[in-house]
Structures are given as C-alpha cells and as structure tokens.
Design a protein around this motif. Structure first.
Motif, mmCIF file in Angstrom:
data_model
loop_
_atom_site.group_PDB
_atom_site.id
_atom_site.type_symbol
_atom_site.label_atom_id
_atom_site.label_comp_id
_atom_site.label_asym_id
_atom_site.label_seq_id
_atom_site.Cartn_x
_atom_site.Cartn_y
_atom_site.Cartn_z
ATOM 1 N N ALA A 1 0.829 -1.176 0.022
ATOM 2 C CA ALA A 1 0.073 0.212 -0.002
ATOM 3 C C ALA A 1 0.983 1.098 0.130
ATOM 4 N N VAL A 2 1.022 2.129 -1.118
ATOM 5 C CA VAL A 2 1.535 3.291 -1.182
ATOM 6 C C VAL A 2 0.632 4.450 -1.365
ATOM 7 N N SER A 3 1.296 5.551 -0.442
ATOM 8 C CA SER A 3 0.380 6.675 -0.330
ATOM 9 C C SER A 3 0.856 7.681 -1.730
ATOM 10 N N GLN A 4 -0.376 7.999 -2.280
ATOM 11 C CA GLN A 4 -0.248 8.786 -3.830
ATOM 12 C C GLN A 4 0.607 10.109 -3.428
ATOM 13 N N ASP A 5 0.827 10.234 -2.451
ATOM 14 C CA ASP A 5 1.325 11.661 -2.354
ATOM 15 C C ASP A 5 2.906 11.463 -2.601
ATOM 16 N N VAL A 6 3.478 10.093 -2.432
ATOM 17 C CA VAL A 6 4.962 9.925 -2.895
ATOM 18 C C VAL A 6 5.287 9.333 -4.275
ATOM 19 N N LEU A 7 3.980 9.102 -5.181
ATOM 20 C CA LEU A 7 4.239 8.654 -6.340
ATOM 21 C C LEU A 7 4.283 9.828 -7.532
ATOM 22 N N VAL A 8 5.021 9.561 -8.359
ATOM 23 C CA VAL A 8 5.083 10.447 -9.692
ATOM 24 C C VAL A 8 4.889 9.752 -10.831
ATOM 25 N N ASP A 9 4.153 9.603 -11.606
ATOM 26 C CA ASP A 9 3.784 8.956 -12.799
ATOM 27 C C ASP A 9 3.672 7.362 -12.343
ATOM 28 N N GLY A 10 3.060 6.985 -11.140
ATOM 29 C CA GLY A 10 3.088 5.806 -10.684
ATOM 30 C C GLY A 10 4.199 5.083 -9.858
ATOM 31 N N HIS A 11 5.122 6.000 -9.968
ATOM 32 C CA HIS A 11 6.377 5.514 -9.439
ATOM 33 C C HIS A 11 6.890 6.211 -8.080
ATOM 34 N N PRO A 12 7.360 5.204 -7.066
ATOM 35 C CA PRO A 12 7.728 5.900 -5.726
ATOM 36 C C PRO A 12 9.069 7.053 -5.865
ATOM 37 N N GLU A 13 8.675 8.466 -5.783
ATOM 38 C CA GLU A 13 9.792 9.244 -5.862
ATOM 39 C C GLU A 13 10.631 9.498 -4.567
ATOM 40 N N ILE A 14 12.009 9.242 -4.671
ATOM 41 C CA ILE A 14 12.869 9.400 -3.505
ATOM 42 C C ILE A 14 12.786 10.536 -2.751
ATOM 43 N N SER A 15 12.339 11.745 -3.711
ATOM 44 C CA SER A 15 12.335 13.068 -2.859
ATOM 45 C C SER A 15 11.402 13.304 -2.088
ATOM 46 N N ARG A 16 10.200 12.436 -2.344
ATOM 47 C CA ARG A 16 8.972 12.619 -1.519
ATOM 48 C C ARG A 16 8.982 11.355 -0.583
ATOM 49 N N LEU A 17 9.510 10.269 -0.638
ATOM 50 C CA LEU A 17 9.804 9.428 0.272
ATOM 51 C C LEU A 17 10.570 9.821 1.443
ATOM 52 N N LYS A 18 11.672 10.407 1.264
ATOM 53 C CA LYS A 18 12.531 10.761 2.260
ATOM 54 C C LYS A 18 12.755 9.841 3.157
ATOM 55 N N PRO A 19 13.390 8.550 2.858
ATOM 56 C CA PRO A 19 13.806 7.697 3.734
ATOM 57 C C PRO A 19 14.928 8.077 4.889
ATOM 58 N N LEU A 20 14.650 7.205 5.996
ATOM 59 C CA LEU A 20 15.661 7.395 7.018
ATOM 60 C C LEU A 20 16.499 6.181 6.939
#
Length: 206
Positions: free
Chosen positions: A155-174
């Motif tokens: 389950a992936v939040s639409q807020d972190v998707l760009v063109d259906g792909h998880p975008e690192i700048s939005r994920l901001k992983p620790l």
C-alpha cells in the motif's frame, strides 16, 4: 595504513559497534506485529533489513535476540514493514524503547494505526508505504534469526508517487548509521549501468 580488528579477540558488543558503523547506511524496517490472541500490538524498528527475492517478492530482516517482534511473527506468521521516513524519526526512535512485554508501542508512543488489507497486524497510518507480509521462512544464525517475509500486498500513498513510481524526494527515507546516528538521503545522483557494447574502459581512464 590500516588497523586490523579480529572478531575472535574482541567482545560481541565491540565488534557489533564496528559492523554497524561500517555497514552503512542501513534501511529501516519499521515492523508491526500482533500477538497470537490479538490482545496487543507491537511496533519496532529493525535496521538489518533488505530485499531477498523479486519473484516471489520477499523481504528479509534479522532479529538480534528473541524480541516481541520475532515472537509474534513466529506465532502468527504475519507482519507489516512500514516505511521509515524523515518526518517520523522521533516516533520511530520511541518505538525502539524496551517497553515491557505486552505493551503496545502504538499506544505508548501515540502512533495512529490503520487496518491492513491482507494481514492482521496494523499498519502505521502516517507511513507512506506498507508491505504486508506472510512468513516465507526463518533461519537462525548465531544470536540472530533471519525472517523472510513474502509480500502479499503493498500500500503506497499517492503523495509519494510520480507517474506511478515512488519518488525518492517524496519518500525521504531514514537510514541507521553507527552509534546513535541516523542518516537521510542528501544528494541524489543518477548513473545508468553501462552495456558491454558501450564500454569505453574503466572510469579512471574516461
């Protein structure tokens, strides 16, 4: 000049500190589980975490010692890996507290949960990605147990998707580093793999 470290001549904790300071950065699996009687929920970060297989999709993490996360997984066969992002740093650290057995980290740390779709353990509502897993297998090595979990739903939040792909700048992983250090992504560089047909010699010569 290098300094030599022999694990046979060092204590377990001394070499553990060396390993965790040099095998970096390590992604964090923020794992939620539930007790076999469904009476209590557990949430804890684990930084010995990675992908084990793509087909079938399997992730793996190591439990150092027999903690509530492992005990619940062994009893129920299910867990959720919640993505650890920058904005959740202090909450993630709170859930690393050694609460007594049976205490819910969700409740103790004031973390909002939500139901999972395919498994019983709850998801972290604020986490942008949740990987719902069923146990594939486990393997004991020394003082640790490696848990392999087959991902049965993501389950992936639409807020972190760009063109259906998880975008690192939005994920901001620790990430976990050595000692009490945590890391963030910082600068991101893109570099494509080189096909042999396009090979022009080693990077040092180009």
């Amino acid at each position: 000049m290098r300094i030599d470290f022999d694990p046979a001549e060092m204590s377990r904790n001394e070499f553990y500190k060396l390993l965790t300071a040099t095998v970096v950065p390590r992604p964090i699996a923020w794992i939620s589980t539930i007790s076999p009687d469904c009476a209590s929920t557990n949430l804890a970060p684990h930084s010995f975490f990675n992908i084990a297989s793509v087909a079938p999709p399997v992730v793996q993490f190591s439990s150092v010692g027999r903690k509530d996360t492992l005990l619940n997984i062994e009893a129920t066969g299910q867990f959720v890996v919640n993505f650890a992002s920058e904005g959740l740093l202090e909450q993630i650290n709170d859930t690393a507290t050694d609460f007594p057995h049976g205490v819910s980290e969700f409740e103790a740390a004031g973390i909002e949960s939500e139901p999972s779709l395919r498994v019983k353990p709850l998801r972290v509502a604020a986490s942008p990605v949740a990987l719902e897993c069923e146990v594939h297998s486990t393997m004991g090595i020394g003082d640790s147990v490696i848990v392999f979990g087959r991902v049965v739903h993501a389950a992936v939040s639409q807020d972190v998707l760009v063109d259906g792909h998880p975008e690192i700048s939005r994920l901001k992983p620790l990430a976990r580093l050595g000692r009490d250090e945590w890391g963030t992504v910082g600068e991101v560089r893109e570099l494509s793999r080189i096909r042999h047909a396009d090979w022009q010699g080693p990077a040092s010569d180009r």
